[in-house]
Design a protein around this motif. Structure first.
Motif: not given
Length: 204
Positions: A57, A59, A62-66, A77, A79, A189-190
């Motif tokens: 994905s 990031s 996918a709304d991933k913050d790492d 991960a 993503h 963070s992203r």
């Protein structure tokens, strides 16, 4: 459109390092699996590209913050942002001896909410069967984004609008840009990274 190589030696586009770490066992197994499913090298390149595009994905989508950076981090991960995904695609391809490098476009982040020029990362890949280099964009598709693998015409994630100051990067670099890596490694963070995306490259 004519692509150019930053490095004169093909071997420079096959190296393994801490970012394009295709000596990682999981990357090796993935590359081997994709290769065994393929009908020749060209089909392997297509499968590797579509795996990173579709199964890893973006990031933000996918709304991933790492924040991931190295190829192995991205695979673990599941993503990464555009730069990170390009690291993984290069690693998968290089693991099977396919030369792969990195390209950068300067694009507007968002016309409405963030009209600033930032860099976008993608790959340059050598197709031995056709004796040519092509650009592939594994950012990940979504409504309005439809990047595809093609040997006949280039279909990347975003059009380059020169009238808005956007710049198409036609140079294929052997290593990820150092300034891009600094932003990825220092981003806690992203969401923080999104406020400080790379606007310049270390490559000149």
């Amino acid at each position: 459109m004519k692509l150019s190589l930053y490095a004169s030696e093909t071997e420079d586009y096959l190296t393994c390092d801490e970012i394009v770490d295709f000596d990682n066992p999981k990357i090796c197994r993935l590359s081997q699996s994709l290769f065994e499913q393929s009908n020749g090298e060209l089909d392997f390149i297509k499968r590797a590209y579509e795996f990173v595009r579709d199964e890893i994905s973006h990031s933000a989508d996918a709304d991933k913050d790492d924040v991931t950076c190295s190829a192995s981090e991205v695979l673990e991960a599941g993503h990464g942002i555009c730069f990170a995904k390009s690291h993984l695609l290069a690693a998968i391809l290089r693991s099977r001896g396919v030369p792969a490098g990195f390209c950068y476009q300067k694009l507007i982040l968002d016309d409405d909410t963030a009209p600033v020029l930032i860099y976008h990362g993608l790959n340059g890949v050598y197709l031995k069967d056709l004796d040519t280099w092509v650009r592939l964009d594994a950012r990940g598709n979504k409504p309005g984004v439809n990047a595809q693998f093609s040997t006949e015409f280039e279909q990347l994630a975003f059009p380059v609008r020169t009238e808005k100051g956007e710049i198409d990067g036609l140079v294929i670099y052997p290593n990820p840009d150092k300034n891009v890596l600094t932003h990825l490694k220092e981003g806690k963070s992203r969401k923080e990274l999104w406020k400080n995306l790379p606007m310049e490259l270390d490559y000149k």
